[in-house]
Design a protein around this motif. Structure first.
Motif, PDB file in Angstrom:
ATOM      1  N   ASP A 130      -5.475   3.138  -1.193  1.00 46.00           N
ATOM      2  CA  ASP A 130      -6.638   2.759  -0.396  1.00 46.00           C
ATOM      3  C   ASP A 130      -6.970   1.290  -0.646  1.00 46.00           C
ATOM      4  O   ASP A 130      -6.228   0.578  -1.348  1.00 46.00           O
ATOM      5  CB  ASP A 130      -7.829   3.676  -0.690  1.00 46.00           C
ATOM      6  N   ASP A 131      -8.062   0.831  -0.083  1.00 44.81           N
ATOM      7  CA  ASP A 131      -8.463  -0.578  -0.213  1.00 44.81           C
ATOM      8  C   ASP A 131      -8.772  -0.978  -1.650  1.00 44.81           C
ATOM      9  O   ASP A 131      -8.719  -2.155  -1.997  1.00 44.81           O
ATOM     10  CB  ASP A 131      -9.679  -0.870   0.668  1.00 44.81           C
TER      11      ASP A 131
ATOM     12  N   ARG B 204       0.804  -1.228   0.000  1.00 41.84           N
ATOM     13  CA  ARG B 204       0.000   0.000   0.000  1.00 41.84           C
ATOM     14  C   ARG B 204       0.830   1.269   0.000  1.00 41.84           C
ATOM     15  O   ARG B 204       0.320   2.343  -0.312  1.00 41.84           O
ATOM     16  CB  ARG B 204      -0.931   0.002   1.204  1.00 41.84           C
TER      17      ARG B 204
END
Length: 130
Positions: A91-92, A67
């Motif tokens: 982000d996710d 990430r």
């Protein structure tokens, strides 16, 4: 982070914009408060492309699939050489949620600040802000 690097190196800012989260937070090396949102961040990055000369990424630091990434770059603003790093946090959904830029030396940062100030109105226009 190869997609972001490839888009920047290809000067494809539509692709860059697609990689940004809608609520991305951009922290400039020469402005105290961060900027918020995809449109503003894209407009800033387009202005940086206009201001930087001989821009090139030199290396990427971070795990594939991770990430957090750091993209080390060099460039020139006028007669000032700049070294810097783009710190990106995903982000996710794999989009860039946080984008922080650091540059050195101080003389290069000041040259960047002055050049970006000249771009301010165009940035606001491109971001759709009065």
């Amino acid at each position: 982070m190869h997609a972001f690097r490839a888009a920047v190196e290809a000067h494809d800012f539509d692709a860059v914009e697609a990689l940004l989260a809608d609520d991305v937070v951009f922290s400039s090396p020469v402005v105290f408060r961060p900027y918020h949102g995809k449109a503003t961040t894209t407009a800033i990055l387009r202005a940086v492309e206009r201001v930087f000369e001989d821009f090139r990424y030199e290396r990427v630091i971070g795990e594939a699939g991770g990430r957090d990434h750091a993209l080390v770059f060099s460039a020139r603003v006028g007669d000032r050489d700049i070294g810097g790093c783009d710190f990106l946090r995903l982000d996710d959904d794999g989009r860039i949620a946080e984008f922080t830029v650091m540059v050195r030396p101080l003389s290069g940062a000041l040259a960047l600040q002055a050049a970006m100030a000249e771009e301010f109105e165009r940035i606001a226009e491109e971001a759709g802000k009065p």
